[in-house]
Design a protein around this motif. Structure first.
Motif, short mmCIF file in Angstrom:
data_model
loop_
_atom_site.label_atom_id
_atom_site.label_comp_id
_atom_site.label_asym_id
_atom_site.label_seq_id
_atom_site.Cartn_x
_atom_site.Cartn_y
_atom_site.Cartn_z
N THR A 1 0.84 -1.20 0.00
CA THR A 1 0.00 0.00 0.00
C THR A 1 0.87 1.25 0.00
OG1 THR A 1 -1.80 -1.11 1.19
CG2 THR A 1 -1.75 1.31 1.29
N LEU A 2 0.49 2.22 -0.82
CA LEU A 2 1.17 3.51 -0.85
C LEU A 2 0.42 4.47 0.05
CD1 LEU A 2 3.27 5.48 -1.99
CD2 LEU A 2 1.72 5.88 -3.93
N PHE A 3 1.08 4.91 1.12
CA PHE A 3 0.48 5.86 2.05
C PHE A 3 0.95 7.27 1.68
CE2 PHE A 3 0.27 1.92 4.41
CZ PHE A 3 -0.95 2.00 5.06
N LEU A 4 0.01 8.10 1.28
CA LEU A 4 0.30 9.47 0.91
C LEU A 4 0.00 10.37 2.10
CD1 LEU A 4 -1.41 9.47 -2.60
CD2 LEU A 4 1.01 9.05 -2.09
N VAL A 5 1.01 10.99 2.66
CA VAL A 5 0.83 11.86 3.83
C VAL A 5 0.61 13.28 3.32
CG1 VAL A 5 1.80 12.64 6.01
CG2 VAL A 5 2.35 10.34 5.15
N VAL A 6 -0.56 13.84 3.59
CA VAL A 6 -0.89 15.17 3.11
C VAL A 6 -1.41 16.02 4.26
CG1 VAL A 6 -1.45 14.29 0.81
CG2 VAL A 6 -3.27 14.62 2.48
N GLY A 7 -1.47 17.32 4.02
CA GLY A 7 -1.97 18.24 5.03
C GLY A 7 -1.31 19.58 4.84
N PRO A 8 -1.83 20.63 5.45
CA PRO A 8 -1.27 21.97 5.29
C PRO A 8 0.15 22.07 5.84
CG PRO A 8 -2.90 21.95 7.04
CD PRO A 8 -3.00 20.63 6.36
N SER A 9 0.91 22.98 5.25
CA SER A 9 2.26 23.24 5.74
C SER A 9 2.19 23.68 7.19
CB SER A 9 2.90 24.34 4.89
OG SER A 9 4.21 24.59 5.29
N GLY A 10 3.01 23.03 8.04
CA GLY A 10 2.99 23.34 9.46
C GLY A 10 2.15 22.40 10.30
N ALA A 11 1.47 21.45 9.64
CA ALA A 11 0.63 20.51 10.38
C ALA A 11 1.44 19.45 11.11
CB ALA A 11 -0.37 19.83 9.44
N GLY A 12 2.72 19.33 10.76
CA GLY A 12 3.58 18.37 11.46
C GLY A 12 3.77 17.05 10.73
N LYS A 13 3.65 17.05 9.42
CA LYS A 13 3.76 15.81 8.65
C LYS A 13 5.14 15.16 8.83
CE LYS A 13 2.69 17.90 4.76
NZ LYS A 13 2.34 19.26 5.25
N ILE B 1 5.50 4.88 2.88
CA ILE B 1 4.93 6.08 3.52
C ILE B 1 5.72 7.28 3.06
CG2 ILE B 1 4.44 7.23 5.71
CD1 ILE B 1 4.98 3.48 5.70
N VAL B 2 5.04 8.25 2.39
CA VAL B 2 5.75 9.40 1.85
C VAL B 2 4.88 10.65 1.89
CG1 VAL B 2 5.08 8.89 -0.54
CG2 VAL B 2 7.17 10.22 -0.10
N ASN B 3 5.51 11.77 2.18
CA ASN B 3 4.87 13.07 2.24
C ASN B 3 4.74 13.62 0.81
OD1 ASN B 3 4.17 15.76 2.66
ND2 ASN B 3 5.93 16.23 3.96
N VAL B 4 3.53 13.94 0.37
CA VAL B 4 3.33 14.45 -0.99
C VAL B 4 2.41 15.66 -0.98
CG1 VAL B 4 3.60 12.14 -1.97
CG2 VAL B 4 1.30 13.02 -1.52
N SER B 5 2.34 16.32 -2.13
CA SER B 5 1.39 17.40 -2.33
C SER B 5 0.02 16.83 -2.67
CB SER B 5 1.87 18.29 -3.48
OG SER B 5 0.83 19.14 -3.93
N ARG B 6 -1.00 17.51 -2.23
CA ARG B 6 -2.35 17.05 -2.57
C ARG B 6 -2.58 17.04 -4.08
NH1 ARG B 6 -6.23 22.19 -0.90
NH2 ARG B 6 -4.86 23.82 -1.68
N THR B 7 -1.76 17.81 -4.82
CA THR B 7 -1.96 17.89 -6.26
C THR B 7 -1.65 16.58 -6.99
OG1 THR B 7 0.30 18.71 -6.61
CG2 THR B 7 -1.43 20.35 -6.26
N VAL B 8 -0.94 15.65 -6.34
CA VAL B 8 -0.61 14.38 -7.01
C VAL B 8 -1.43 13.21 -6.48
CG1 VAL B 8 1.74 15.17 -7.49
CG2 VAL B 8 1.31 13.81 -5.43
N LYS C 1 -3.65 4.81 0.36
CA LYS C 1 -4.33 5.36 1.52
C LYS C 1 -3.80 6.78 1.73
CE LYS C 1 -6.89 1.90 2.97
NZ LYS C 1 -8.36 1.99 3.02
N VAL C 2 -4.70 7.71 1.99
CA VAL C 2 -4.31 9.10 2.20
C VAL C 2 -4.37 9.39 3.69
CG1 VAL C 2 -4.82 11.51 1.66
CG2 VAL C 2 -5.24 9.73 -0.07
N LEU C 3 -3.22 9.67 4.28
CA LEU C 3 -3.15 10.03 5.69
C LEU C 3 -3.20 11.55 5.77
CD1 LEU C 3 -0.36 7.56 6.85
CD2 LEU C 3 -2.83 7.30 7.10
N TYR C 4 -4.36 12.07 6.11
CA TYR C 4 -4.64 13.50 6.06
C TYR C 4 -4.39 14.09 7.46
CZ TYR C 4 -7.35 17.65 4.61
OH TYR C 4 -7.75 18.92 4.28
N ILE C 5 -3.32 14.87 7.60
CA ILE C 5 -2.91 15.41 8.90
C ILE C 5 -3.59 16.76 9.11
CG2 ILE C 5 -0.99 15.90 10.42
CD1 ILE C 5 -1.10 13.02 9.19
#
Length: 198
Positions: A18-30, A110-117, A129-133
């Motif tokens: 499974t590819l875990f996409l970690v997303v969320g606003p800058s400063g959320a602590g990803k 598990i990788v931090n990405v932009s919501r645009t991708v 799976k999208v891990l939305y912080i």
């Protein structure tokens, strides 16, 4: 006519990771959550935390990344070295193509990405799976101010953008990072574990 020779079933391919996409606003602590999960799962070969290519010097602070020049980044894209890539805040980011091999071999990435991708990844790299912080506005503003990268007006824009930040779908897992970091890391790791149980 029966024979005494044994029959062998072909070896089954491993179930795709499974590819875990970690997303969320800058400063959320990803980055903090990813680093915490990496330390928690250290030695577990089923989980991979790839370093990203970024057109930012190695000593610029923030995450441990692979620094590349803008020209080299373009060359690597043309060679097909990037599995995903995007631009943000005058920088370019890329996820190494080696991630595809890890997924094929059944490892979870598990990788931090932009919501645009996110939609692109959903379309060709599933299961995803999208891990939305998330974090409340006051905490977000305090964190942005503490890291000292943005002006007051930039912070206001980022907080406003965070309110507009929305990704939906059955594959989205919301994680509140407003608690103590260790608590949030526990929730983050638990979410990964629950999503990969077979």
């Amino acid at each position: 006519m029966p024979t005494d020779e044994p029959s062998f079933a072909p070896a089954s391919a491993p179930q795709r990771g499974t590819l875990f996409l970690v997303v969320g606003p800058s400063g959320a602590g990803k980055d903090s959550l990813i680093e915490g999960a990496k330390n928690t799962l250290v030695g577990n070969e089923h989980y991979v935390f790839p370093r990203r290519y970024i057109t930012r010097p190695a000593d610029a602070g923030g995450e441990d990344h692979i620094p590349v020049s803008a020209d080299l980044f373009t060359t690597m894209m043309e060679r097909g070295d990037m599995l995903l890539e995007w631009r943000a805040h005058n920088l370019r980011y890329g996820v190494p193509k080696a991630v595809a091999q890890h997924l094929e071999r059944g490892r979870h990435v598990i990788v931090n990405v932009s919501r645009t991708v996110v939609d692109e990844a959903r379309g060709r790299l599933g299961p995803v799976k999208v891990l939305y912080i998330t974090v409340d506005e006051e905490t977000l503003a305090k964190r942005l101010k503490a890291r000292g990268r943005e002006s007051s007006s930039d912070i206001k824009r980022r907080v406003q953008r965070a309110k507009e930040y929305l990704i939906t779908g059955d594959d989205v897992i919301m994680i509140d990072n407003g608690a103590e970091l260790e608590t949030s890391i526990g929730s983050f790791v638990a979410a990964i574990g629950a999503a990969t149980e077979h």
